[in-house]
Design a protein around this motif. Structure first.
Motif, PDB file in Angstrom:
ATOM      1  N   GLU A 185       0.988  -1.206   0.052  1.00 41.96           N
ATOM      2  CA  GLU A 185      -0.009   0.068  -0.113  1.00 41.96           C
ATOM      3  C   GLU A 185       0.819   1.348   0.050  1.00 41.96           C
ATOM      4  OE1 GLU A 185      -4.140  -1.664   2.202  1.00 41.96           O
ATOM      5  OE2 GLU A 185      -2.456  -0.436   3.492  1.00 41.96           O
ATOM      6  N   GLU A 188       1.292   2.005  -3.585  1.00 37.64           N
ATOM      7  CA  GLU A 188       0.196   2.633  -4.013  1.00 37.64           C
ATOM      8  C   GLU A 188       0.095   4.012  -3.771  1.00 37.64           C
ATOM      9  OE1 GLU A 188      -4.672   2.022  -3.707  1.00 37.64           O
ATOM     10  OE2 GLU A 188      -3.408   0.580  -2.466  1.00 37.64           O
ATOM     11  N   CYS A 204      -6.532   6.488   0.290  1.00 37.21           N
ATOM     12  CA  CYS A 204      -5.548   5.086   0.392  1.00 37.21           C
ATOM     13  C   CYS A 204      -4.974   5.281   1.666  1.00 37.21           C
ATOM     14  CB  CYS A 204      -4.422   5.223  -0.680  1.00 37.21           C
ATOM     15  SG  CYS A 204      -3.194   3.947  -0.702  1.00 37.21           S
ATOM     16  N   HIS A 208      -5.386   2.315   4.490  1.00 35.90           N
ATOM     17  CA  HIS A 208      -3.944   1.781   5.115  1.00 35.90           C
ATOM     18  C   HIS A 208      -4.129   1.712   6.426  1.00 35.90           C
ATOM     19  CE1 HIS A 208       0.170   0.654   5.261  1.00 35.90           C
ATOM     20  NE2 HIS A 208       0.554   1.863   5.966  1.00 35.90           N
TER      21      HIS A 208
END
Length: 246
Positions: A185, A188, A204, A208
């Motif tokens: 992550e 990302e 995100c 996370h």
């Protein structure tokens, strides 16, 4: 004599740092158990060194909130319960999610891309079952990213929260390779930020941090035997590193 004294001081500081590193490994892996009291002489005997660098290292950990002094006995490993973890997670969510959005809008692509090697180190450490390497790279990534906001106190606050929470259940999660998706992550997040997608980056980061909290809960429910197995491996590696210096 001045040069000799400096060399002796450097050697002592290096030993102190390596003891602290080994103790952090034992804390993270679960070999040093929450709520239990450990004496500096007892730990020093395990390491095969004098008690002084161990006591100094334990004081360093006390300043980080990982242990607390117990008069005439030693140091007690700080206990972290579910309520603590919930509160730490909530504060981090309030700080880090909007800050990531703000950084996405203000930071240059070069500044963000400079963090990509660290994000890749997090993934590599997770795949290699390197718990200490994972935590160190994860810490550097998050704090270096937040530093782009230009608020030193904000970085200090998040750093303190990370030290106090550690990664609860990390050992058991490592056993089942559950750390790898969380590690990925970070890459990302960087991709979204580099693309200028502030809202996507905030989502995100929120996901996370929520993922990390759920991993803490699930990790704490894993069998103790699995945690102890990885604990011996992790602390053993740190102990070998310490032996090379002592």
């Amino acid at each position: 004599m001045g040069h000799l004294q400096r060399n002796l001081a450097t050697t002592r500081e290096r030993l102190r740092d390596q003891v602290a590193h080994a103790l952090r490994a034992a804390l993270i892996s679960g070999e040093l158990k929450p709520g239990q009291v450990y004496s500096a002489p007892g730990l020093a005997e395990d390491f095969g060194i004098s008690a002084t660098p161990v006591r100094e290292a334990m004081l360093d950990l006390a300043r980080e909130g990982l242990v607390e002094p117990v008069r005439n006995k030693g140091f007690r490993v700080t206990e972290v319960d579910e309520r603590d973890l919930d509160q730490y997670s909530e504060i981090r969510m309030l700080i880090e999610v909007p800050t990531v959005g703000r950084i996405t809008r203000s930071a240059s692509r070069e500044e963000l891309e400079a963090l990509r090697p660290v994000a890749e180190q997090i993934v590599a450490a997770a795949r290699a079952h390197d718990l200490i390497g994972y935590l160190e790279a994860d810490r550097r990534f998050h704090l270096s990213l937040l530093a782009l906001a230009g608020n030193d106190r904000l970085v200090e606050t998040v750093g303190d929260l990370r030290k106090r929470s550690r990664l609860y259940g990390l050992t058991a999660l490592d056993e089942s390779d559950r750390l790898i998706p969380s590690a990925e992550e970070h890459i990302e997040l960087l991709d979204l930020m580099a693309a200028g997608d502030a809202e996507g980056a905030e989502r995100c980061m929120s996901r996370h941090l929520g993922h990390v909290r759920s991993l803490w809960a699930e990790g704490g429910q894993k069998p103790l035997a699995a945690q102890q197995t990885r604990a011996r491996k992790t602390a053993g590696t740190a102990g070998r590193d310490l032996g090379a210096v002592s």
